[in-house]
Design an enzyme around this catalytic site. Structure first.
Site, PDB file in Angstrom:
ATOM      1  N   THR A 272      35.096 -10.630 -48.115  1.00 38.58           N
ATOM      2  CA  THR A 272      35.336 -11.338 -46.847  1.00 38.58           C
ATOM      3  C   THR A 272      34.064 -11.415 -45.995  1.00 38.58           C
ATOM      4  O   THR A 272      33.712 -12.476 -45.475  1.00 38.58           O
ATOM      5  CB  THR A 272      36.414 -10.573 -46.035  1.00 38.58           C
ATOM      6  OG1 THR A 272      37.466 -10.188 -46.897  1.00 38.58           O
ATOM      7  CG2 THR A 272      36.928 -11.395 -44.885  1.00 38.58           C
TER       8      THR A 272
ATOM      9  N   HIS B  33      43.938 -12.792 -43.837  1.00 40.89           N
ATOM     10  CA  HIS B  33      44.282 -12.124 -45.103  1.00 40.89           C
ATOM     11  C   HIS B  33      45.711 -12.491 -45.506  1.00 40.89           C
ATOM     12  O   HIS B  33      46.244 -11.935 -46.465  1.00 40.89           O
ATOM     13  CB  HIS B  33      44.244 -10.595 -44.931  1.00 40.89           C
ATOM     14  CG  HIS B  33      42.870  -9.995 -44.784  1.00 40.89           C
ATOM     15  ND1 HIS B  33      41.860 -10.195 -45.693  1.00 40.89           N
ATOM     16  CD2 HIS B  33      42.363  -9.146 -43.844  1.00 40.89           C
ATOM     17  CE1 HIS B  33      40.797  -9.505 -45.314  1.00 40.89           C
ATOM     18  NE2 HIS B  33      41.069  -8.870 -44.198  1.00 40.89           N
TER      19      HIS B  33
ATOM     20  N   ARG C  61      38.512 -11.106 -56.131  1.00 41.34           N
ATOM     21  CA  ARG C  61      37.616 -10.210 -56.881  1.00 41.34           C
ATOM     22  C   ARG C  61      38.393  -9.536 -57.996  1.00 41.34           C
ATOM     23  O   ARG C  61      39.633  -9.444 -57.924  1.00 41.34           O
ATOM     24  CB  ARG C  61      37.137  -9.158 -55.867  1.00 41.34           C
ATOM     25  CG  ARG C  61      36.068  -8.260 -56.334  1.00 41.34           C
ATOM     26  CD  ARG C  61      35.640  -7.342 -55.199  1.00 41.34           C
ATOM     27  NE  ARG C  61      34.447  -6.630 -55.597  1.00 41.34           N
ATOM     28  CZ  ARG C  61      33.866  -5.680 -54.905  1.00 41.34           C
ATOM     29  NH1 ARG C  61      34.371  -5.304 -53.740  1.00 41.34           N
ATOM     30  NH2 ARG C  61      32.778  -5.087 -55.344  1.00 41.34           N
TER      31      ARG C  61
ATOM     32  N   SER D 183      37.091  -0.478 -54.018  1.00 43.20           N
ATOM     33  CA  SER D 183      36.528  -0.760 -52.701  1.00 43.20           C
ATOM     34  C   SER D 183      37.532  -0.375 -51.597  1.00 43.20           C
ATOM     35  O   SER D 183      37.165   0.258 -50.595  1.00 43.20           O
ATOM     36  CB  SER D 183      36.153  -2.240 -52.624  1.00 43.20           C
ATOM     37  OG  SER D 183      35.471  -2.517 -51.439  1.00 43.20           O
TER      38      SER D 183
ATOM     39  N   TYR E  64      34.154 -13.204 -56.289  1.00 40.15           N
ATOM     40  CA  TYR E  64      33.021 -12.348 -55.923  1.00 40.15           C
ATOM     41  C   TYR E  64      32.032 -12.236 -57.081  1.00 40.15           C
ATOM     42  O   TYR E  64      30.815 -12.354 -56.897  1.00 40.15           O
ATOM     43  CB  TYR E  64      33.568 -10.971 -55.546  1.00 40.15           C
ATOM     44  CG  TYR E  64      32.553  -9.999 -55.009  1.00 40.15           C
ATOM     45  CD1 TYR E  64      32.271  -9.923 -53.652  1.00 40.15           C
ATOM     46  CD2 TYR E  64      31.873  -9.130 -55.870  1.00 40.15           C
ATOM     47  CE1 TYR E  64      31.345  -9.016 -53.160  1.00 40.15           C
ATOM     48  CE2 TYR E  64      30.944  -8.225 -55.388  1.00 40.15           C
ATOM     49  CZ  TYR E  64      30.682  -8.162 -54.034  1.00 40.15           C
ATOM     50  OH  TYR E  64      29.755  -7.264 -53.558  1.00 40.15           O
TER      51      TYR E  64
HETATM   52  P1  A3P Z   1      32.141  -2.399 -52.384  1.00 42.68           P
HETATM   53  O1  A3P Z   1      33.091  -1.508 -51.670  1.00 42.68           O
HETATM   54  O2  A3P Z   1      32.485  -2.593 -53.827  1.00 42.68           O
HETATM   55  O3  A3P Z   1      30.726  -2.036 -52.194  1.00 42.68           O
HETATM   56  P2  A3P Z   1      35.281  -7.124 -47.536  1.00 42.68           P
HETATM   57  O4  A3P Z   1      34.140  -7.773 -46.853  1.00 42.68           O
HETATM   58  O5  A3P Z   1      36.337  -8.080 -48.019  1.00 42.68           O
HETATM   59  O6  A3P Z   1      35.814  -5.994 -46.742  1.00 42.68           O
HETATM   60  O7  A3P Z   1      34.715  -6.526 -48.907  1.00 42.68           O
HETATM   61  C1  A3P Z   1      33.851  -5.421 -48.873  1.00 42.68           C
HETATM   62  C2  A3P Z   1      33.072  -5.398 -50.166  1.00 42.68           C
HETATM   63  O8  A3P Z   1      32.085  -6.437 -50.141  1.00 42.68           O
HETATM   64  C3  A3P Z   1      32.335  -4.091 -50.323  1.00 42.68           C
HETATM   65  O9  A3P Z   1      32.283  -3.865 -51.732  1.00 42.68           O
HETATM   66  C4  A3P Z   1      30.974  -4.423 -49.734  1.00 42.68           C
HETATM   67  O10 A3P Z   1      29.942  -3.567 -50.166  1.00 42.68           O
HETATM   68  C5  A3P Z   1      30.778  -5.850 -50.235  1.00 42.68           C
HETATM   69  N1  A3P Z   1      29.875  -6.641 -49.390  1.00 42.68           N
HETATM   70  C6  A3P Z   1      29.802  -6.671 -48.036  1.00 42.68           C
HETATM   71  N2  A3P Z   1      28.843  -7.520 -47.633  1.00 42.68           N
HETATM   72  C7  A3P Z   1      28.298  -8.050 -48.760  1.00 42.68           C
HETATM   73  C8  A3P Z   1      27.232  -8.982 -48.992  1.00 42.68           C
HETATM   74  N3  A3P Z   1      26.558  -9.523 -47.996  1.00 42.68           N
HETATM   75  N4  A3P Z   1      26.926  -9.284 -50.273  1.00 42.68           N
HETATM   76  C9  A3P Z   1      27.613  -8.734 -51.304  1.00 42.68           C
HETATM   77  N5  A3P Z   1      28.620  -7.839 -51.147  1.00 42.68           N
HETATM   78  C10 A3P Z   1      28.968  -7.498 -49.891  1.00 42.68           C
END
Ligand code: A3P
Length: 327
Positions: free
Chosen positions: A77, A140, A163, A171, A229
């Protein structure tokens, strides 16, 4: 008290009693020993989100150029919000400085708010209509509870990201452990996987959520862009170009693509002051949205039995749909 106010306050107290009675009758479960969730419209939600979701569903009027981003929690997200902000709203002129960057000023969740937890939760009738175009929102919520004005009565576009379920649960596990149990042992992973597979978790069932948007995106590819993702990680340039074209803002050159990818990269966002400090939502630290961002991190946590449990659930849910989140 102004004329009529007394009547309206009695009315609103009746409404809130009716809302409480309605919520009290919904099936309830305990999520990870951390919070109650209620079953509504086939999904599971924290009780405080249900009334905002209902108001959104029944009152929201979409504009043709609105963009709604949708994701199950922990599927990318924050990354998607950052990318869409850069593509649609930020000056990308050569002279733009670091301080002009909208991502430097605020966490992406501040600029693209999540409808049910940040907009309708604080104001039942938010002033969304004076916001500049194109309006970008996020939810969501499952497809079935989106307002008709988004789904059928406007040209509003939907961008969905999801994902691999095994990385999603890992995560989620890290995220909720850090929120609910900062000084405790992590919640047992076996139990977390069990909740995930039987769908009894915040915004669950995950698999139904993904399948519904997948099927709609297959029927209406010009309305719903379905992103993954893993694909964004594997071919960031190709996927981000696809996203920009879908949003009607195609890139003019490769340099622009690279710049957006760099601005939205995990390393950069994680290290910005605005994300190292502060909190946008319910005391959740901004830093908790940025962890490892690695595809296949589940291999470090899930036993073969837990992997198989998730694979089996995915196979049975997605059977016949051509959707394979492991591919
Ligand atoms: P991990 O917990 O596997 O590291 P959301 O934004 O839906 O809450 O998802 C969080 C996940 O996206 C986390 O994964 C986080 O590290 C990853 N994430 C957040 N910002 C990101 C970015 N700019 N590029 C790639 N992944 C990112």
């Amino acid at each position: 008290m102004a004329e009529g106010e007394e009547g309206s306050s009695i009315q609103s107290s009746h409404n809130s009693q009716a809302d409480d009675a309605f919520l009290n009758e919904l099936p309830r479960a305990r999520f990870w020993d951390g919070m109650d969730i209620c079953q509504w419209e086939g999904g599971w939600f924290e009780p405080g989100l249900i009334k905002p979701a209902m108001t959104f569903k029944t009152t929201f009027e979409a504009h043709n150029d609105d963009v709604l981003l949708v994701s199950p929690p922990k599927t990318g997200t924050t990354w998607l919000k950052a990318l869409c902000l850069c593509i649609t709203q930020n000056p990308s002129t050569e002279n733009a400085t670091e301080t002009d960057d909208i991502l430097v000023k605020e966490n992406p969740h501040f600029n693209i708010q999540t409808i049910e937890s940040m907009i309708y939760s604080t104001k039942p009738h938010p002033d969304l209509y004076s916001a500049p175009s194109p309006r970008l929102f996020h939810t969501h919520l499952p497809y079935k509870v989106l307002p008709d004005s988004i789904k059928n009565n406007s040209d509003c576009k939907i961008v969905y990201i999801t994902r691999n379920p095994k990385d999603t649960i890992i995560s989620l596990w890290h995220f909720f452990n850090s929120i609910f149990r900062p000084n405790l042992e992590p919640f047992p992973l076996e139990k977390a996987v069990e909740c995930f597979c039987n769908g009894v978790h915040q915004y669950g069932p995950f698999f139904d959520h993904v399948l519904e948007y997948w099927l709609e995106s297959q029927k209406r590819p010009n309305k719903i862009l379905f992103l993954r993702y893993e694909e964004l990680k594997r071919d960031p340039k190709g996927e981000v170009k696809k996203l920009a074209s879908f949003l009607g803002k195609p890139f003019v050159n490769e340099e622009e693509v690279e710049k957006v990818l760099w601005r939205c990269s995990l390393e950069r966002l994680r290290n910005l002051d605005v994300n190292k400090n502060g909190s946008i939502l319910y005391g959740v630290p901004n830093s908790s949205y940025f962890r490892r961002g690695v595809v296949g991190d589940w291999k470090n946590y899930l036993s073969p039995e837990l992997q198989e449990q998730i694979n089996r659930t995915a196979r049975s849910k997605f059977e016949g749909s051509s959707l394979d989140l492991d591919a």
